[in-house]
Design a protein around this motif. Structure first.
Motif, mmCIF file in Angstrom:
data_model
loop_
_atom_site.group_PDB
_atom_site.id
_atom_site.type_symbol
_atom_site.label_atom_id
_atom_site.label_comp_id
_atom_site.label_asym_id
_atom_site.label_seq_id
_atom_site.Cartn_x
_atom_site.Cartn_y
_atom_site.Cartn_z
ATOM 1 N N PRO A 253 14.948 12.268 4.391
ATOM 2 C CA PRO A 253 14.448 13.618 4.127
ATOM 3 C C PRO A 253 14.267 13.771 2.607
ATOM 4 O O PRO A 253 15.242 13.867 1.869
ATOM 5 C CB PRO A 253 15.536 14.540 4.662
ATOM 6 N N ILE A 254 13.037 13.759 2.146
ATOM 7 C CA ILE A 254 12.750 13.665 0.716
ATOM 8 C C ILE A 254 13.346 14.828 -0.082
ATOM 9 O O ILE A 254 13.809 14.639 -1.199
ATOM 10 C CB ILE A 254 11.229 13.520 0.503
ATOM 11 N N ALA A 255 13.398 16.008 0.499
ATOM 12 C CA ALA A 255 13.968 17.156 -0.207
ATOM 13 C C ALA A 255 15.414 16.922 -0.628
ATOM 14 O O ALA A 255 15.878 17.480 -1.631
ATOM 15 C CB ALA A 255 13.863 18.415 0.653
ATOM 16 N N LEU A 256 16.135 16.058 0.106
ATOM 17 C CA LEU A 256 17.525 15.757 -0.266
ATOM 18 C C LEU A 256 17.623 15.108 -1.648
ATOM 19 O O LEU A 256 18.630 15.253 -2.331
ATOM 20 C CB LEU A 256 18.165 14.810 0.753
ATOM 21 N N LEU A 257 16.570 14.389 -2.039
ATOM 22 C CA LEU A 257 16.593 13.702 -3.335
ATOM 23 C C LEU A 257 16.655 14.662 -4.508
ATOM 24 O O LEU A 257 17.114 14.298 -5.586
ATOM 25 C CB LEU A 257 15.353 12.810 -3.486
ATOM 26 N N TRP A 258 16.165 15.890 -4.325
ATOM 27 C CA TRP A 258 16.067 16.840 -5.441
ATOM 28 C C TRP A 258 17.092 17.960 -5.336
ATOM 29 O O TRP A 258 17.108 18.863 -6.153
ATOM 30 C CB TRP A 258 14.654 17.433 -5.498
ATOM 31 N N ARG A 259 17.931 17.891 -4.325
ATOM 32 C CA ARG A 259 18.949 18.924 -4.152
ATOM 33 C C ARG A 259 19.988 18.864 -5.255
ATOM 34 O O ARG A 259 20.330 17.790 -5.745
ATOM 35 C CB ARG A 259 19.621 18.733 -2.797
ATOM 36 N N ASP A 260 20.497 20.032 -5.627
ATOM 37 C CA ASP A 260 21.546 20.104 -6.633
ATOM 38 C C ASP A 260 22.647 21.006 -6.092
ATOM 39 O O ASP A 260 22.412 22.210 -5.926
ATOM 40 C CB ASP A 260 20.986 20.658 -7.933
ATOM 41 N N LYS B 160 0.866 -1.178 0.000
ATOM 42 C CA LYS B 160 0.000 0.000 0.000
ATOM 43 C C LYS B 160 0.900 1.224 0.000
ATOM 44 O O LYS B 160 1.958 1.234 0.645
ATOM 45 C CB LYS B 160 -0.949 -0.014 1.184
ATOM 46 N N PRO B 161 0.508 2.273 -0.745
ATOM 47 C CA PRO B 161 1.303 3.499 -0.743
ATOM 48 C C PRO B 161 1.266 4.148 0.639
ATOM 49 O O PRO B 161 0.239 4.128 1.320
ATOM 50 C CB PRO B 161 0.608 4.395 -1.770
ATOM 51 N N VAL B 162 2.390 4.697 1.038
ATOM 52 C CA VAL B 162 2.517 5.343 2.344
ATOM 53 C C VAL B 162 2.979 6.783 2.107
ATOM 54 O O VAL B 162 3.969 7.009 1.403
ATOM 55 C CB VAL B 162 3.546 4.591 3.224
ATOM 56 N N PRO B 163 2.284 7.756 2.695
ATOM 57 C CA PRO B 163 2.700 9.152 2.497
ATOM 58 C C PRO B 163 3.924 9.501 3.343
ATOM 59 O O PRO B 163 4.240 8.809 4.313
ATOM 60 C CB PRO B 163 1.478 9.938 2.961
ATOM 61 N N GLU B 164 4.559 10.584 2.977
ATOM 62 C CA GLU B 164 5.652 11.099 3.803
ATOM 63 C C GLU B 164 5.061 11.620 5.107
ATOM 64 O O GLU B 164 3.853 11.867 5.201
ATOM 65 C CB GLU B 164 6.398 12.201 3.065
ATOM 66 N N ASP B 165 5.910 11.787 6.128
ATOM 67 C CA ASP B 165 5.403 12.293 7.398
ATOM 68 C C ASP B 165 5.335 13.820 7.369
ATOM 69 O O ASP B 165 5.624 14.452 6.361
ATOM 70 C CB ASP B 165 6.206 11.741 8.580
ATOM 71 N N ARG B 166 4.940 14.409 8.483
ATOM 72 C CA ARG B 166 4.702 15.859 8.552
ATOM 73 C C ARG B 166 5.916 16.706 8.238
ATOM 74 O O ARG B 166 5.791 17.823 7.748
ATOM 75 C CB ARG B 166 4.189 16.247 9.932
ATOM 76 N N ASP B 167 7.093 16.173 8.536
ATOM 77 C CA ASP B 167 8.300 16.970 8.286
ATOM 78 C C ASP B 167 8.906 16.710 6.911
ATOM 79 O O ASP B 167 10.029 17.125 6.634
ATOM 80 C CB ASP B 167 9.329 16.782 9.396
ATOM 81 N N GLY B 168 8.156 16.032 6.035
ATOM 82 C CA GLY B 168 8.637 15.812 4.667
ATOM 83 C C GLY B 168 9.649 14.690 4.557
ATOM 84 O O GLY B 168 10.459 14.681 3.636
ATOM 85 N N SER B 169 9.591 13.751 5.479
ATOM 86 C CA SER B 169 10.509 12.618 5.467
ATOM 87 C C SER B 169 9.736 11.312 5.330
ATOM 88 O O SER B 169 8.548 11.252 5.624
ATOM 89 C CB SER B 169 11.317 12.572 6.762
ATOM 90 N N TYR B 170 10.456 10.289 4.910
ATOM 91 C CA TYR B 170 9.881 8.954 4.859
ATOM 92 C C TYR B 170 10.551 8.112 5.933
ATOM 93 O O TYR B 170 11.755 7.867 5.869
ATOM 94 C CB TYR B 170 10.084 8.309 3.484
ATOM 95 N N PRO B 171 9.793 7.665 6.962
ATOM 96 C CA PRO B 171 10.377 6.801 7.988
ATOM 97 C C PRO B 171 10.452 5.364 7.477
ATOM 98 O O PRO B 171 9.440 4.757 7.157
ATOM 99 C CB PRO B 171 9.393 6.927 9.159
ATOM 100 N N PHE B 172 11.658 4.844 7.366
ATOM 101 C CA PHE B 172 11.866 3.486 6.845
ATOM 102 C C PHE B 172 11.242 2.449 7.765
ATOM 103 O O PHE B 172 11.463 2.471 8.976
ATOM 104 C CB PHE B 172 13.359 3.180 6.693
ATOM 105 N N LEU B 173 10.514 1.524 7.190
ATOM 106 C CA LEU B 173 9.960 0.398 7.918
ATOM 107 C C LEU B 173 11.068 -0.591 8.269
ATOM 108 O O LEU B 173 11.127 -1.114 9.370
ATOM 109 C CB LEU B 173 8.890 -0.287 7.064
ATOM 110 N N THR B 174 11.959 -0.824 7.327
ATOM 111 C CA THR B 174 12.988 -1.853 7.487
ATOM 112 C C THR B 174 14.272 -1.335 8.140
ATOM 113 O O THR B 174 15.177 -2.129 8.405
ATOM 114 C CB THR B 174 13.328 -2.479 6.122
ATOM 115 N N LEU B 175 14.356 -0.043 8.371
ATOM 116 C CA LEU B 175 15.518 0.547 9.046
ATOM 117 C C LEU B 175 15.012 1.439 10.185
ATOM 118 O O LEU B 175 15.024 2.661 10.083
ATOM 119 C CB LEU B 175 16.364 1.376 8.069
#
Length: 89
Positions: A64-71, A43-58
């Motif tokens: 921090p999702i914003a890090l993925l788009w940083r240049d 099932k799709p899981v949304p990011e949390d309130r601070d814009g991060s994805y808390p890993f289930l397996t870690l």
């Protein structure tokens, strides 16, 4: 490809019992996170309130999702500092 990530691989990983599946699409600046339910389906899981994805397996680590788009992207030292901070909080 998008069809393979969201179709074939999603189904294969779900059938194999994978607990967590993450698709990162840098062209669209989109990240989709799936976690396995008790019924064995993703099932799709949304990011949390601070814009991060808390890993289930870690447990204790968040992406921090914003890090993925940083240049430029963060280097290994910066990633290490982020992980260390999360693990000591």
């Amino acid at each position: 490809s998008v069809a393979r990530d969201y179709g074939t691989k999603l189904g294969e990983y779900e059938a194999a019992g994978v607990r967590e599946y993450i698709i990162i699409d840098p062209q669209r600046k989109a990240a989709t996170f799936y976690q396995r339910t008790d019924e064995g389906l993703f099932k799709p899981v949304p990011e949390d309130r601070d814009g991060s994805y808390p890993f289930l397996t870690l447990p204790g680590l968040k992406l921090p999702i914003a890090l993925l788009w940083r240049d430029p992207l963060p280097n290994f030292a910066e990633i290490g500092r982020i992980v260390e901070k999360q693990l000591t909080e």
